[in-house]
Design a protein around this motif. Structure first.
Motif, short mmCIF file in Angstrom:
data_model
loop_
_atom_site.label_atom_id
_atom_site.label_comp_id
_atom_site.label_asym_id
_atom_site.label_seq_id
_atom_site.Cartn_x
_atom_site.Cartn_y
_atom_site.Cartn_z
N GLN A 183 9.93 11.75 -6.15
CA GLN A 183 10.50 10.99 -5.05
C GLN A 183 12.01 10.89 -5.22
N GLU A 187 13.20 6.14 -2.39
CA GLU A 187 11.75 6.00 -2.21
C GLU A 187 11.12 5.28 -3.40
N HIS A 190 11.08 1.22 -3.89
CA HIS A 190 10.09 0.38 -3.22
C HIS A 190 8.93 0.02 -4.15
#
Length: 408
Positions: A183, A187, A190
């Protein structure tokens, strides 16, 4: 090592791990703890070192390969002379054969490695060979391409097209609990405070100011950053609470346009580099710098982008090189990686560091070119103007890590 020294005459360069004397084609390397040792031109490096340390060993290997590179390309002495004899400490960043403190068994708090490219490869290699336990999280959203083969230490042909994060996670072995995420950092963030703890240590192996700013916005206890150019390398250490520049202070967006930097390097006016797909003509030759005019004249009719690499190569050597020669080597990145891992060990062990916050060196000149760059926090930076808010966020994140019983 050659049983018959005369056989060495068949080679343009030879690399020997150890202190046995040889002839002028030899480069010798060895390490002793934190000290990396290299000698060329039949100079002995002395008795073998007795203290093992992957940090000094990786840096010594990088020095040896850089010396071989200079021999094979006949690099101009003014650009990078052979190192006759040198012992260099990754503990003090100075010329020294002192092995420094032995490596103890270490427990590393949650550490995030962002970037699995050339520097990330060197970091993973060293981490997997340290007496180190703890949690490592590796984040990179890209896949490996063929262009990575020459610069990534641990990459093989079967890894092309695969996730950088997953491939590199296999290398960070020993007692580390390693988790990989294919990722982007945005990303991945999160997940923080939910399934992943907020990291206390971040190892930054990215290649842009914007990415470094995003890493700084995690506000961990310390960020250890590595960077490279064609041959320069850099390491920096940004500890929260110290009056040293954070990554936002230290790494701003480039002030100089890329076209201007390229113009200075290849000897053509900036306006002629706006379209690299066009064909070189006589008007380029007429306005080229004196140092590069012959190369541009010899390449009239060729595409501009294909000639630029030739001009860059000519800046290194007078030797005739193959068409479209573009050297791709890992030793610059592994020098930065060795220094990064050294800073990680110092932080985990509570040992002092001379970085405040960064140091730069040139792989072709050698580590004696290393220059420290002290820099305090900038009064206009977020680390100053919002320091109280950042402290509050850091405390809250620490509570979240504790309450949710996430691995630390």
């Amino acid at each position: 090592m050659f049983a018959d020294e005369a056989k060495a005459e068949k080679f343009d360069a030879a690399l020997s791990v150890g202190a046995t004397p040889g002839d002028d084609v030899f480069t010798f390397i060895d390490s002793n703890g934190w000290s990396a040792r290299v000698a060329s031109s039949a100079n002995s490096i002395g008795a073998p070192g007795g203290q093992g340390n992957v940090i000094g060993a990786l840096f010594a290997a990088s020095l040896g390969v850089s010396e071989v590179f200079k021999r094979l390309l006949a690099v101009r002495e003014a650009r990078g002379a052979q190192i006759r004899r040198l012992a260099f400490s990754l503990y003090t960043y100075g010329a020294s054969d002192d092995p420094g403190p032995p490596l103890p068994a270490m427990a590393m708090p949650t550490t995030l490695l962002v970037g699995a490219g050339a520097i990330g490869n060197g970091v993973a290699y060293a981490l997997g060979r340290l007496p180190l336990s703890g949690s490592l999280v590796l984040v990179d959203g890209q896949t490996y391409g063929e262009e990575n083969l020459g610069t990534c230490l641990l990459l093989g042909p079967t890894d092309i097209g695969k996730s950088k994060a997953f491939v590199l996670a296999r290398q960070a072995t020993h007692a580390l609990r390693t988790t990989a995420y294919a990722q982007t950092l945005q990303e991945y963030t999160h997940r923080l405070g939910l399934e992943q703890p907020y990291p206390k240590i971040v190892l930054s192996a990215v290649d842009s100011a914007r990415a470094r700013h995003a890493i700084q916005d995690l506000w961990p206890d310390v960020i250890i950053n590595g960077a490279t150019g064609d041959f320069p390398w850099e390491v920096s250490r940004h500890t929260w609470g110290d009056d040293v520049g954070c990554m936002r202070c230290t790494y701003s967006e480039p002030v100089e346009r890329a076209e201007l930097a390229l113009s200075r390097e290849v000897g053509l006016p900036e306006e002629r580099l706006s379209d690299l797909t066009r064909v070189v003509d006589e008007s380029d030759v007429a306005c080229a710098s004196d140092a590069t005019r012959v190369v541009w004249r010899d390449n009239v009719g060729k595409q501009l982008c294909s000639v630029i690499n030739d001009v860059r190569a000519k800046n290194l050597t007078d030797q005739a090189l193959p068409p479209r020669f573009a050297p791709s080597v890992p030793f610059v990145a592994t020098m930065a990686a060795a220094a990064m891992v050294g800073e990680l060990v110092k932080h985990v062990c509570g040992w002092p560091s001379v970085l405040a916050p960064r140091l730069q060196s040139d792989a072709l000149i050698g580590p004696t070119s290393a220059l420290p760059f002290p820099e305090n926090r900038r009064p206009s930076c977020l680390c100053v103007t919002r320091a109280q808010n950042i402290d509050r966020v850091r405390r809250e994140r620490s509570k979240i890590n504790d309450v949710t019983c996430l691995p630390s």
